[in-house]
Structures are given as C-alpha cells and as structure tokens.
Design a protein around this motif. Sequence first.
Motif, PDB file in Angstrom:
ATOM      1  N   ILE A   1       2.738   4.071  15.923  1.00  0.00           N
ATOM      2  CA  ILE A   1       1.304   3.850  16.102  1.00  0.00           C
ATOM      3  C   ILE A   1       1.062   2.404  16.456  1.00  0.00           C
ATOM      4  O   ILE A   1       1.547   1.485  15.791  1.00  0.00           O
ATOM      5  CB  ILE A   1       0.528   4.220  14.824  1.00  0.00           C
ATOM      6  N   ASP A   2       0.305   2.201  17.529  1.00  0.00           N
ATOM      7  CA  ASP A   2      -0.126   0.854  17.896  1.00  0.00           C
ATOM      8  C   ASP A   2      -1.370   0.538  17.060  1.00  0.00           C
ATOM      9  O   ASP A   2      -2.484   0.964  17.389  1.00  0.00           O
ATOM     10  CB  ASP A   2      -0.446   0.794  19.391  1.00  0.00           C
ATOM     11  N   ALA A   3      -1.168  -0.183  15.965  1.00  0.00           N
ATOM     12  CA  ALA A   3      -2.268  -0.433  15.031  1.00  0.00           C
ATOM     13  C   ALA A   3      -3.400  -1.205  15.687  1.00  0.00           C
ATOM     14  O   ALA A   3      -4.584  -0.934  15.440  1.00  0.00           O
ATOM     15  CB  ALA A   3      -1.739  -1.200  13.812  1.00  0.00           C
ATOM     16  N   GLY A   4      -3.057  -2.152  16.519  1.00  0.00           N
ATOM     17  CA  GLY A   4      -4.095  -2.940  17.183  1.00  0.00           C
ATOM     18  C   GLY A   4      -4.952  -2.107  18.104  1.00  0.00           C
ATOM     19  O   GLY A   4      -6.184  -2.240  18.126  1.00  0.00           O
ATOM     20  N   LEU A   5      -4.293  -1.235  18.877  1.00  0.00           N
ATOM     21  CA  LEU A   5      -5.029  -0.379  19.803  1.00  0.00           C
ATOM     22  C   LEU A   5      -5.872   0.636  19.035  1.00  0.00           C
ATOM     23  O   LEU A   5      -7.009   0.935  19.429  1.00  0.00           O
ATOM     24  CB  LEU A   5      -4.044   0.326  20.735  1.00  0.00           C
TER      25      LEU A   5
ATOM     26  N   TYR B   1     -10.566   3.211  17.925  1.00  0.00           N
ATOM     27  CA  TYR B   1     -11.056   4.149  16.914  1.00  0.00           C
ATOM     28  C   TYR B   1     -11.162   3.425  15.561  1.00  0.00           C
ATOM     29  O   TYR B   1     -10.392   3.695  14.624  1.00  0.00           O
ATOM     30  CB  TYR B   1     -10.126   5.356  16.798  1.00  0.00           C
ATOM     31  N   PRO B   2     -12.080   2.476  15.445  1.00  0.00           N
ATOM     32  CA  PRO B   2     -12.183   1.683  14.216  1.00  0.00           C
ATOM     33  C   PRO B   2     -12.459   2.515  12.976  1.00  0.00           C
ATOM     34  O   PRO B   2     -11.989   2.182  11.886  1.00  0.00           O
ATOM     35  CB  PRO B   2     -13.332   0.713  14.518  1.00  0.00           C
ATOM     36  N   GLU B   3     -13.238   3.618  13.116  1.00  0.00           N
ATOM     37  CA  GLU B   3     -13.535   4.437  11.948  1.00  0.00           C
ATOM     38  C   GLU B   3     -12.263   5.094  11.416  1.00  0.00           C
ATOM     39  O   GLU B   3     -12.007   5.138  10.196  1.00  0.00           O
ATOM     40  CB  GLU B   3     -14.563   5.523  12.294  1.00  0.00           C
ATOM     41  N   ILE B   4     -11.455   5.638  12.325  1.00  0.00           N
ATOM     42  CA  ILE B   4     -10.203   6.272  11.903  1.00  0.00           C
ATOM     43  C   ILE B   4      -9.256   5.228  11.313  1.00  0.00           C
ATOM     44  O   ILE B   4      -8.578   5.477  10.308  1.00  0.00           O
ATOM     45  CB  ILE B   4      -9.541   6.993  13.094  1.00  0.00           C
ATOM     46  N   TYR B   5      -9.240   4.050  11.937  1.00  0.00           N
ATOM     47  CA  TYR B   5      -8.359   2.985  11.441  1.00  0.00           C
ATOM     48  C   TYR B   5      -8.702   2.643   9.997  1.00  0.00           C
ATOM     49  O   TYR B   5      -7.806   2.478   9.156  1.00  0.00           O
ATOM     50  CB  TYR B   5      -8.506   1.753  12.329  1.00  0.00           C
ATOM     51  N   GLU B   6      -9.986   2.557   9.693  1.00  0.00           N
ATOM     52  CA  GLU B   6     -10.412   2.218   8.342  1.00  0.00           C
ATOM     53  C   GLU B   6     -10.003   3.289   7.337  1.00  0.00           C
ATOM     54  O   GLU B   6      -9.724   3.003   6.180  1.00  0.00           O
ATOM     55  CB  GLU B   6     -11.936   2.015   8.302  1.00  0.00           C
ATOM     56  N   GLU B   7      -9.951   4.544   7.808  1.00  0.00           N
ATOM     57  CA  GLU B   7      -9.600   5.646   6.909  1.00  0.00           C
ATOM     58  C   GLU B   7      -8.098   5.688   6.611  1.00  0.00           C
ATOM     59  O   GLU B   7      -7.683   6.051   5.514  1.00  0.00           O
ATOM     60  CB  GLU B   7     -10.037   6.978   7.517  1.00  0.00           C
ATOM     61  N   VAL B   8      -7.275   5.334   7.598  1.00  0.00           N
ATOM     62  CA  VAL B   8      -5.826   5.515   7.450  1.00  0.00           C
ATOM     63  C   VAL B   8      -5.073   4.233   7.083  1.00  0.00           C
ATOM     64  O   VAL B   8      -3.888   4.286   6.742  1.00  0.00           O
ATOM     65  CB  VAL B   8      -5.215   6.097   8.745  1.00  0.00           C
ATOM     66  N   LYS B   9      -5.738   3.105   7.149  1.00  0.00           N
ATOM     67  CA  LYS B   9      -5.025   1.851   6.861  1.00  0.00           C
ATOM     68  C   LYS B   9      -4.662   1.774   5.370  1.00  0.00           C
ATOM     69  O   LYS B   9      -5.304   2.402   4.516  1.00  0.00           O
ATOM     70  CB  LYS B   9      -5.883   0.649   7.244  1.00  0.00           C
ATOM     71  N   LYS B  10      -3.632   1.044   5.067  1.00  0.00           N
ATOM     72  CA  LYS B  10      -3.246   0.820   3.676  1.00  0.00           C
ATOM     73  C   LYS B  10      -2.833  -0.637   3.499  1.00  0.00           C
ATOM     74  O   LYS B  10      -2.444  -1.313   4.455  1.00  0.00           O
ATOM     75  CB  LYS B  10      -2.103   1.755   3.267  1.00  0.00           C
ATOM     76  N   GLU B  11      -2.953  -1.085   2.275  1.00  0.00           N
ATOM     77  CA  GLU B  11      -2.668  -2.485   1.987  1.00  0.00           C
ATOM     78  C   GLU B  11      -1.182  -2.786   2.157  1.00  0.00           C
ATOM     79  O   GLU B  11      -0.320  -1.960   1.864  1.00  0.00           O
ATOM     80  CB  GLU B  11      -3.092  -2.836   0.555  1.00  0.00           C
ATOM     81  N   LYS B  12      -0.906  -3.967   2.644  1.00  0.00           N
ATOM     82  CA  LYS B  12       0.457  -4.434   2.808  1.00  0.00           C
ATOM     83  C   LYS B  12       0.680  -5.610   1.873  1.00  0.00           C
ATOM     84  O   LYS B  12      -0.119  -6.557   1.849  1.00  0.00           O
ATOM     85  CB  LYS B  12       0.699  -4.857   4.259  1.00  0.00           C
ATOM     86  N   ALA B  13       1.731  -5.537   1.090  1.00  0.00           N
ATOM     87  CA  ALA B  13       1.988  -6.608   0.126  1.00  0.00           C
ATOM     88  C   ALA B  13       2.283  -7.919   0.842  1.00  0.00           C
ATOM     89  O   ALA B  13       2.954  -7.945   1.873  1.00  0.00           O
ATOM     90  CB  ALA B  13       3.170  -6.231  -0.775  1.00  0.00           C
ATOM     91  N   GLY B  14       1.749  -8.995   0.301  1.00  0.00           N
ATOM     92  CA  GLY B  14       2.028 -10.304   0.856  1.00  0.00           C
ATOM     93  C   GLY B  14       3.360 -10.833   0.356  1.00  0.00           C
ATOM     94  O   GLY B  14       4.026 -10.227  -0.486  1.00  0.00           O
ATOM     95  N   PHE B  15       3.768 -11.948   0.879  1.00  0.00           N
ATOM     96  CA  PHE B  15       5.020 -12.562   0.469  1.00  0.00           C
ATOM     97  C   PHE B  15       4.930 -14.064   0.697  1.00  0.00           C
ATOM     98  O   PHE B  15       3.999 -14.550   1.358  1.00  0.00           O
ATOM     99  CB  PHE B  15       6.204 -11.965   1.240  1.00  0.00           C
ATOM    100  N   THR B  16       5.857 -14.763   0.138  1.00  0.00           N
ATOM    101  CA  THR B  16       5.908 -16.204   0.316  1.00  0.00           C
ATOM    102  C   THR B  16       6.840 -16.537   1.468  1.00  0.00           C
ATOM    103  O   THR B  16       8.016 -16.179   1.448  1.00  0.00           O
ATOM    104  CB  THR B  16       6.405 -16.919  -0.954  1.00  0.00           C
TER     105      THR B  16
END
Length: 331
Positions: free
Chosen positions: A287-291, A296-311
């Motif tokens: 999936i091209d997340a940017g595209l 489809y910003p509404e769908i993106y908001e529904e399917v996105k999930k948090e990504k853990a940060g790192f140092t």
Amino acid sequence: MSKLQSFLETALQEKNRKDSAHLGNRSLYIGASDIAGCPRKAVLARRQPVRFDTRTLLKFARGHAAEDLVAQIFQAGGLTPQREMELIHPDYPFLECHVDFHFRFRREDGRGRIHVLELKSTDGIPGEPYGSWINQLHVQMGFVRLHNPGWEITGSILAVDLNSGAWQEFNGYAPQELVFEVLLNKGIHIWECLQDETLIPSVETGLLCDHCPYRLGCPAFAGEVAIPQEILSLAESYLRLYARKAQADRDLKKLKEDILSFTGSAFRGSAEDVLLAAYEVAPGEMIDAGLLKERYPEIYEEVKKEKAGFTRLDIKRVKTQAQPNAARQAA
C-alpha cells in the motif's frame, strides 16, 4: 501490585541497607566512587537524596552477589584476600575509600607488593574500562600507597557479567602521583561544596549521566553538550564498526553477484557441509500510504495505526579548517 511483590520490594530496600552498612554514614565523608564520578551528583545525592527504584536496587544486589562469588572463587583457589578494606586519608579525614579486594605478597627478595582489585558488575564486558572505573582504582591505589610506604602497589579492574557468564580483567595499573593529586583536589572540592552551599559543584559528564536522578536542570546539558572522553571512545568504536559493516555489505553484494553468475535464478546443490540454493521471489504488492492519504483520506484515517517511535543516533565525522582529521560530531 501483588502482596508478594510488595514484600520483595520492601525486603530489597532492607537488603540494600544491610549490604551497604559497612560503608557507614556517606554524608560524613567523600568516597572513592564520589571522587571518580560527577561532583554535582555527589553533592546533590547528599542534599537531595532519592529513593532507589527496584531496578537500581537489583543492580546493587547483583554487584554484591558478584563480589561474594569472586571471593569464593579466590578462596577455592587458595587465596583469601582482604575485602572492603577501609582507608582514611591521613591529612583529610573526610576522604576515605573501601577497597573491594586487597592482596599482599612477599617477593623472594623480601620486598612487599600489594595488589588492589576493583570489581565491577556489568551488562556486557566493555572493550576497555570506563574512565570512572580507572579513576576509582587510582583513588584506591593512592590511599593504599599512603598507608603502606615502601611497598610496590599495583591494581586491576575485574569486570563481571553474571548474565552472560563472562569476565575480563583490565590489568597493568600503578599509582600515579599527579593523577592522585588531581582526584584528591576533586574530593576536597566536593566536601567544600557540601560545607558551603554558596559554592557551585563542578559538573563531569560521562556514561552514567543517563541514570543520574539529577540530570534535569544539569548545566552540562544546557545548549550544545561537550562529549566526554569515554563517550567519545565509544563513538570512535561505533564509527570503526560501522565502516567495517559498510565494507562487509559491499563484499557480500559482490560475492552474491559472482555466485549468481554461476547458479542463475534456479539452482540447488550441495558440497560437503554447504547447501547452495537460488530461486526467484515473486513480485508482491504494498500500500502506498502517501497516495492513500491523498486520494482517500477518510479510509486512511480508518485503517492507519500507530507506529512506535525510537531513538535515532547519528555519528559522523566532520571536517573543520582547524582540525580536518580530528573533528567529530555526535548527536
């Protein structure tokens, strides 16, 4: 928190108190570990003492366990060193140290030699001893020499990793008068700051800054931070290993190309203890997340999930006109 865990944590506090009882009241003197570390931390530890958390107390307990284990090993081998020998400076009674292991030997010519062994319990054996370890050993050797004139004094550091079952001795140390004098003046400075609250203790950065409970507000971390020597040494080691990794990646790529020139994209064979296989990996999809977000910003908001940060750590060499080969930057 369960009742058992609550009991264990309370008992661990008591164990730490008993294990440290031989050190006496630390507010009445400056010890070798204080002198080897940061003066600001040593002063604040007495003015604003903190309650150690369970993780720290377990590390303390591990250190005591390592000392007991090494002592038992010495005894099994026929050596019984003196442990936790207390030494007080003859001119500055507020300066004292406790030597982990103290050995006395007599040479054939009758001369005496005393060996000072400082034990450090670690998570992983470092390639070389940390600067604070060496400073602490120099304080101890200096005190031993003051109390034993005419004796030859030597010292070493034994790093023990109980988790991996590894140890390493860093040997070849002897008292150095100039180093000892500098460290004594540092101890006097800490004591004077404790007696006069208008005095500001100096700051020394090092590997243990991350564990310091007084790091918040520390002037050493205001603005651009000067890199201490022991961290600089680690950064140099990192750069050397990274260069070897980059070269290894290039070598692996060339070897892969040479082997595939023989095997092609479909091969399986073996010789002695080597299995060699080459095969095609089918193309896939992603999936091209940017595209997706753009169209489809509404769908993106529904399917996105948090990504853990790192140092992130960036270490690279930089060149300056003054020192083109020695300048370094780490962030």
